[in-house]
Design a protein around this motif. Structure first.
Motif, PDB file in Angstrom:
ATOM      1  N   GLU A  51       0.845  -1.185   0.000  1.00 20.37           N
ATOM      2  CA  GLU A  51       0.000   0.000   0.000  1.00 20.37           C
ATOM      3  C   GLU A  51       0.883   1.239   0.000  1.00 20.37           C
ATOM      4  N   ALA A  52       0.507   2.199  -0.827  1.00 20.10           N
ATOM      5  CA  ALA A  52       1.240   3.460  -0.884  1.00 20.10           C
ATOM      6  C   ALA A  52       0.251   4.601  -1.074  1.00 20.10           C
ATOM      7  N   LYS A  53       0.567   5.733  -0.497  1.00 18.25           N
ATOM      8  CA  LYS A  53      -0.204   6.960  -0.665  1.00 18.25           C
ATOM      9  C   LYS A  53       0.784   8.005  -1.164  1.00 18.25           C
ATOM     10  N   ILE A  54       0.708   8.299  -2.474  1.00 20.06           N
ATOM     11  CA  ILE A  54       1.753   9.103  -3.102  1.00 20.06           C
ATOM     12  C   ILE A  54       1.155  10.354  -3.743  1.00 20.06           C
ATOM     13  N   PRO A  55       1.580  11.551  -3.309  1.00 16.87           N
ATOM     14  CA  PRO A  55       1.149  12.787  -3.957  1.00 16.87           C
ATOM     15  C   PRO A  55       1.647  12.841  -5.406  1.00 16.87           C
ATOM     16  N   THR A  56       0.930  13.554  -6.240  1.00 12.75           N
ATOM     17  CA  THR A  56       1.267  13.590  -7.670  1.00 12.75           C
ATOM     18  C   THR A  56       2.688  14.088  -7.918  1.00 12.75           C
ATOM     19  N   ASN A  57       3.135  15.101  -7.174  1.00 14.27           N
ATOM     20  CA  ASN A  57       4.484  15.612  -7.431  1.00 14.27           C
ATOM     21  C   ASN A  57       5.545  14.558  -7.149  1.00 14.27           C
ATOM     22  N   GLN A  58       5.311  13.685  -6.180  1.00 15.84           N
ATOM     23  CA  GLN A  58       6.290  12.650  -5.873  1.00 15.84           C
ATOM     24  C   GLN A  58       6.229  11.497  -6.879  1.00 15.84           C
ATOM     25  N   ILE A  59       5.049  11.232  -7.422  1.00 13.89           N
ATOM     26  CA  ILE A  59       4.955  10.250  -8.515  1.00 13.89           C
ATOM     27  C   ILE A  59       5.780  10.752  -9.689  1.00 13.89           C
ATOM     28  N   LYS A  60       5.615  12.023 -10.017  1.00 15.04           N
ATOM     29  CA  LYS A  60       6.379  12.613 -11.125  1.00 15.04           C
ATOM     30  C   LYS A  60       7.877  12.548 -10.851  1.00 15.04           C
ATOM     31  N   ASN A  61       8.294  12.880  -9.637  1.00 10.20           N
ATOM     32  CA  ASN A  61       9.725  12.820  -9.297  1.00 10.20           C
ATOM     33  C   ASN A  61      10.272  11.412  -9.488  1.00 10.20           C
ATOM     34  N   LEU A  62       9.548  10.424  -8.990  1.00 15.67           N
ATOM     35  CA  LEU A  62       9.987   9.038  -9.104  1.00 15.67           C
ATOM     36  C   LEU A  62      10.097   8.619 -10.565  1.00 15.67           C
ATOM     37  N   MET A  63       9.076   8.913 -11.349  1.00 15.93           N
ATOM     38  CA  MET A  63       9.065   8.501 -12.753  1.00 15.93           C
ATOM     39  C   MET A  63      10.115   9.251 -13.567  1.00 15.93           C
ATOM     40  N   ARG A  64      10.264  10.546 -13.310  1.00 19.46           N
ATOM     41  CA  ARG A  64      11.256  11.353 -14.041  1.00 19.46           C
ATOM     42  C   ARG A  64      12.668  10.823 -13.780  1.00 19.46           C
ATOM     43  N   ASN A  65      12.993  10.561 -12.533  1.00 15.55           N
ATOM     44  CA  ASN A  65      14.328  10.077 -12.204  1.00 15.55           C
ATOM     45  C   ASN A  65      14.579   8.669 -12.722  1.00 15.55           C
ATOM     46  N   LEU A  66      13.565   7.818 -12.655  1.00 11.11           N
ATOM     47  CA  LEU A  66      13.719   6.473 -13.215  1.00 11.11           C
ATOM     48  C   LEU A  66      13.965   6.553 -14.713  1.00 11.11           C
ATOM     49  N   LEU A  67      13.179   7.346 -15.402  1.00  5.52           N
ATOM     50  CA  LEU A  67      13.344   7.472 -16.854  1.00  5.52           C
ATOM     51  C   LEU A  67      14.717   8.048 -17.207  1.00  5.52           C
ATOM     52  N   GLU A  68      15.137   9.071 -16.490  1.00  8.32           N
ATOM     53  CA  GLU A  68      16.468   9.636 -16.777  1.00  8.32           C
ATOM     54  C   GLU A  68      17.555   8.591 -16.598  1.00  8.32           C
ATOM     55  N   HIS A  69      17.426   7.775 -15.561  1.00  7.52           N
ATOM     56  CA  HIS A  69      18.400   6.692 -15.353  1.00  7.52           C
ATOM     57  C   HIS A  69      18.369   5.700 -16.512  1.00  7.52           C
ATOM     58  N   LEU A  70      17.179   5.262 -16.902  1.00  4.64           N
ATOM     59  CA  LEU A  70      17.060   4.267 -17.968  1.00  4.64           C
ATOM     60  C   LEU A  70      17.560   4.794 -19.308  1.00  4.64           C
ATOM     61  N   LEU A  71      17.325   6.062 -19.588  1.00  6.14           N
ATOM     62  CA  LEU A  71      17.748   6.623 -20.864  1.00  6.14           C
ATOM     63  C   LEU A  71      19.256   6.791 -20.945  1.00  6.14           C
ATOM     64  N   GLN A  72      19.928   6.773 -19.818  1.00  6.06           N
ATOM     65  CA  GLN A  72      21.398   6.857 -19.811  1.00  6.06           C
ATOM     66  C   GLN A  72      22.046   5.503 -20.034  1.00  6.06           C
ATOM     67  N   GLN A  73      21.267   4.434 -19.988  1.00  2.00           N
ATOM     68  CA  GLN A  73      21.808   3.075 -20.128  1.00  2.00           C
ATOM     69  C   GLN A  73      22.074   2.755 -21.585  1.00  2.00           C
TER      70      GLN A  73
END
Length: 142
Positions: free
Chosen positions: A120-142
């Motif tokens: 279970e998680a309760k995640i505000p929209t700005n933190q969802i965006k932060n998580l997804m943005r950082n994950l994507l930036e990491h993956l695109l550097q691979q």
């Protein structure tokens, strides 16, 4: 090595761009729709490229560890790694176990996520965006 083709890369980049640039009335709807591209492709096609960082390390990404209410599977939240968090969020979205939570100013401040394993998680929209943005930036550097 992962089969990470141009379609996946472009789909994730465009999904994130849509989330980051849309400022209309349906911002959270757009975010939830975008999670399909931002959770499903990394989990299904690039799992081995997701960094094995801890929940506490995600604070550097602008993600509050307290967003994880229950780690599920008889685990403590501190035991979770990013790959498992992505999998749990993906399962929540895929099985329609996502619900909005409001605040006094907005009908949807973020989302509750749950899966069949007790996560279970309760995640505000700005933190969802932060998580997804950082994950994507990491993956695109691979």
């Amino acid at each position: 090595m992962s089969y990470f083709n141009n379609f996946e890369r472009l789909f994730m980049q465009r999904s994130l761009e849509l989330i980051d640039t849309y400022n209309g009335e349906y911002e959270t709807t757009q975010l939830l729709n975008g999670l399909i591209g931002l959770l499903f492709f990394p989990h299904e096609r690039m799992r081995e490229l997701i960094p094995e960082i801890s929940l506490q390390e995600l604070e550097a990404w602008g993600f509050d560890p307290d967003c994880i209410v229950n780690a599920g599977a008889n685990k403590e939240p501190r035991e979770l790694r990013l790959g498992e968090i992505i999998r749990r969020l993906r399962n929540s979205v895929a099985h329609c176990r996502v619900n909005p939570f409001p605040n006094d100013d907005r009908p949807c401040e973020g989302f509750f996520f749950a899966d069949n394993n007790g996560f279970e998680a309760k995640i505000p929209t700005n933190q969802i965006k932060n998580l997804m943005r950082n994950l994507l930036e990491h993956l695109l550097q691979q």
